[in-house]
Design a protein around this motif. Structure first.
Motif, PDB file in Angstrom:
ATOM      1  N   UNK A  28      72.338  33.479  56.130  1.00 13.76           N
ATOM      2  CA  UNK A  28      72.633  33.746  54.712  1.00 13.76           C
ATOM      3  C   UNK A  28      74.108  33.477  54.407  1.00 13.76           C
ATOM      4  N   UNK A  29      74.986  34.076  55.197  1.00 12.14           N
ATOM      5  CA  UNK A  29      76.412  33.915  54.925  1.00 12.14           C
ATOM      6  C   UNK A  29      76.950  32.544  55.332  1.00 12.14           C
ATOM      7  N   UNK A  30      76.212  31.814  56.139  1.00 11.29           N
ATOM      8  CA  UNK A  30      76.601  30.461  56.501  1.00 11.29           C
ATOM      9  C   UNK A  30      76.177  29.417  55.477  1.00 11.29           C
ATOM     10  N   UNK A  31      75.376  29.822  54.514  1.00 17.95           N
ATOM     11  CA  UNK A  31      74.874  28.922  53.473  1.00 17.95           C
ATOM     12  C   UNK A  31      75.804  29.000  52.261  1.00 17.95           C
ATOM     13  N   UNK A  39      81.402  36.574  48.271  1.00 20.44           N
ATOM     14  CA  UNK A  39      82.591  36.405  49.077  1.00 20.44           C
ATOM     15  C   UNK A  39      82.747  35.033  49.696  1.00 20.44           C
ATOM     16  N   UNK A  40      81.736  34.192  49.568  1.00 27.87           N
ATOM     17  CA  UNK A  40      81.831  32.830  50.066  1.00 27.87           C
ATOM     18  C   UNK A  40      81.268  32.652  51.463  1.00 27.87           C
ATOM     19  N   UNK A  41      81.047  31.396  51.796  1.00 24.90           N
ATOM     20  CA  UNK A  41      80.486  30.998  53.076  1.00 24.90           C
ATOM     21  C   UNK A  41      81.379  31.476  54.220  1.00 24.90           C
ATOM     22  N   UNK A  42      80.737  31.985  55.282  1.00 25.42           N
ATOM     23  CA  UNK A  42      81.476  32.484  56.437  1.00 25.42           C
ATOM     24  C   UNK A  42      80.982  31.836  57.718  1.00 25.42           C
ATOM     25  N   UNK A  43      81.892  31.712  58.668  1.00 28.98           N
ATOM     26  CA  UNK A  43      81.511  31.285  60.012  1.00 28.98           C
ATOM     27  C   UNK A  43      80.661  32.390  60.643  1.00 28.98           C
ATOM     28  N   UNK A  44      79.990  32.066  61.707  1.00 29.91           N
ATOM     29  CA  UNK A  44      79.165  33.054  62.405  1.00 29.91           C
ATOM     30  C   UNK A  44      80.008  34.252  62.871  1.00 29.91           C
ATOM     31  N   UNK A  45      81.204  33.981  63.410  1.00 32.90           N
ATOM     32  CA  UNK A  45      82.064  35.075  63.886  1.00 32.90           C
ATOM     33  C   UNK A  45      82.497  35.982  62.734  1.00 32.90           C
ATOM     34  N   UNK A  46      82.847  35.398  61.591  1.00 31.69           N
ATOM     35  CA  UNK A  46      83.227  36.208  60.427  1.00 31.69           C
ATOM     36  C   UNK A  46      82.021  36.950  59.867  1.00 31.69           C
ATOM     37  N   UNK A  47      80.846  36.320  59.899  1.00 31.69           N
ATOM     38  CA  UNK A  47      79.622  36.993  59.445  1.00 31.69           C
ATOM     39  C   UNK A  47      79.328  38.206  60.323  1.00 31.69           C
ATOM     40  N   UNK A  48      79.584  38.096  61.609  1.00 34.35           N
ATOM     41  CA  UNK A  48      79.377  39.227  62.519  1.00 34.35           C
ATOM     42  C   UNK A  48      80.243  40.417  62.110  1.00 34.35           C
ATOM     43  N   UNK A  49      81.503  40.148  61.809  1.00 33.99           N
ATOM     44  CA  UNK A  49      82.392  41.239  61.407  1.00 33.99           C
ATOM     45  C   UNK A  49      81.908  41.875  60.106  1.00 33.99           C
ATOM     46  N   UNK A  50      81.443  41.057  59.162  1.00 34.34           N
ATOM     47  CA  UNK A  50      80.937  41.622  57.908  1.00 34.34           C
ATOM     48  C   UNK A  50      79.622  42.375  58.133  1.00 34.34           C
ATOM     49  N   UNK A 152      83.960  43.604  31.975  1.00 29.35           N
ATOM     50  CA  UNK A 152      84.633  43.024  33.138  1.00 29.35           C
ATOM     51  C   UNK A 152      85.179  44.098  34.079  1.00 29.35           C
ATOM     52  N   UNK A 153      85.345  43.682  35.333  1.00 30.84           N
ATOM     53  CA  UNK A 153      85.867  44.602  36.349  1.00 30.84           C
ATOM     54  C   UNK A 153      86.821  43.866  37.260  1.00 30.84           C
ATOM     55  N   UNK A 154      87.753  44.597  37.790  1.00 34.34           N
ATOM     56  CA  UNK A 154      88.663  44.065  38.814  1.00 34.34           C
ATOM     57  C   UNK A 154      88.338  44.798  40.108  1.00 34.34           C
ATOM     58  N   UNK A 155      87.969  44.016  41.105  1.00 30.01           N
ATOM     59  CA  UNK A 155      87.634  44.590  42.400  1.00 30.01           C
ATOM     60  C   UNK A 155      88.883  44.681  43.267  1.00 30.01           C
ATOM     61  N   UNK A 156      88.854  45.540  44.277  1.00 28.12           N
ATOM     62  CA  UNK A 156      89.998  45.633  45.181  1.00 28.12           C
ATOM     63  C   UNK A 156      90.074  44.418  46.104  1.00 28.12           C
ATOM     64  N   UNK A 157      91.192  44.269  46.769  1.00 33.18           N
ATOM     65  CA  UNK A 157      91.382  43.188  47.747  1.00 33.18           C
ATOM     66  C   UNK A 157      90.288  43.284  48.807  1.00 33.18           C
ATOM     67  N   UNK A 158      89.791  42.177  49.265  1.00 34.17           N
ATOM     68  CA  UNK A 158      90.259  40.817  49.052  1.00 34.17           C
ATOM     69  C   UNK A 158      89.547  40.104  47.898  1.00 34.17           C
ATOM     70  N   UNK A 159      88.891  40.840  47.004  1.00 39.50           N
ATOM     71  CA  UNK A 159      88.102  40.237  45.931  1.00 39.50           C
ATOM     72  C   UNK A 159      88.792  40.304  44.572  1.00 39.50           C
ATOM     73  N   UNK A 160      90.054  40.650  44.537  1.00 37.04           N
ATOM     74  CA  UNK A 160      90.760  40.878  43.270  1.00 37.04           C
ATOM     75  C   UNK A 160      90.846  39.648  42.374  1.00 37.04           C
TER      76      UNK A 160
END
Length: 183
Positions: A28-31, A39-50, A152-160
């Motif tokens: 899912x996150x690699x697509x 949050x955008x496409x992530x590598x497998x290692x970054x997807x693991x952390x999420x 509208x909303x402002x999200x906290x980092x890293x989505x600001x």
């Protein structure tokens, strides 16, 4: 660790995340198309952390998004449920689904169970959904749940820097619609 919680609908099981869910979560996150509004496409290692965020939320907060699993096949379809990271603009019920699960009504079915569970078990008076203004599919899903655009909303980092709108509703609105739907 939070007690084991499992919800069932006609076609689905909603349960806490398990290690076996990761493979399809990483897909899912690699697509790029599927991950563009979460949050955008992530590598497998970054997807693991999420991926570890939800088991951590369940362990420390006693709630988190449920893994959504097809009863018939045991296949992981996505995640949906309560979520409240530090600095978030409210009590969110959020979602993300594997692209091969799109358009089959799974999110609507799972969302009704997850929202009901959140209101009944977490003591929340209202829920929100943080949705990118271009994400028409999630806006339509929010409307099926009875939520409305609150602005509208402002999200906290890293989505600001990501544009977002808050969609939401109160517990009494949710319950009134459930009673009306049953009548």
């Amino acid at each position: 660790m939070a007690e084991s919680i499992q919800l069932e609908t006609e076609r689905l099981i909603l349960r806490q995340p398990r290690i076996g869910d990761f493979e399809r979560y990483a897909e899912l996150l690699g697509d790029a198309q599927a991950a563009r509004y979460i949050g955008g496409q992530l590598s497998r290692a970054a997807a693991w952390r999420r991926f570890l965020q939800m088991p951590g939320a369940w362990s420390l907060q006693g709630f988190g998004m449920f893994s959504v699993v097809d009863k018939a096949s045991g296949r992981w379809l996505g995640q949906i449920g309560p979520w409240k990271p530090e600095g978030w603009p409210g009590n969110e019920v959020g979602w993300s689904f594997h692209p091969d699960a799109w358009g089959r009504g799974y999110a609507t079915e799972a969302g009704a169970a997850a929202i009901g569970w959140a209101f009944d078990n977490l003591g929340w008076d209202d829920i929100i959904h943080c949705i990118h203004p271009d994400n028409r599919a999630s806006q339509q899903l929010a409307m099926r749940f009875g939520s409305r655009n609150l602005g509208p909303a402002r999200l906290p980092a890293p989505y600001e820097d990501s544009p977002n709108e808050i969609w939401g509703q109160g517990r009494d609105e949710w319950r009134a619609r459930r009673v009306g739907a049953a009548a």
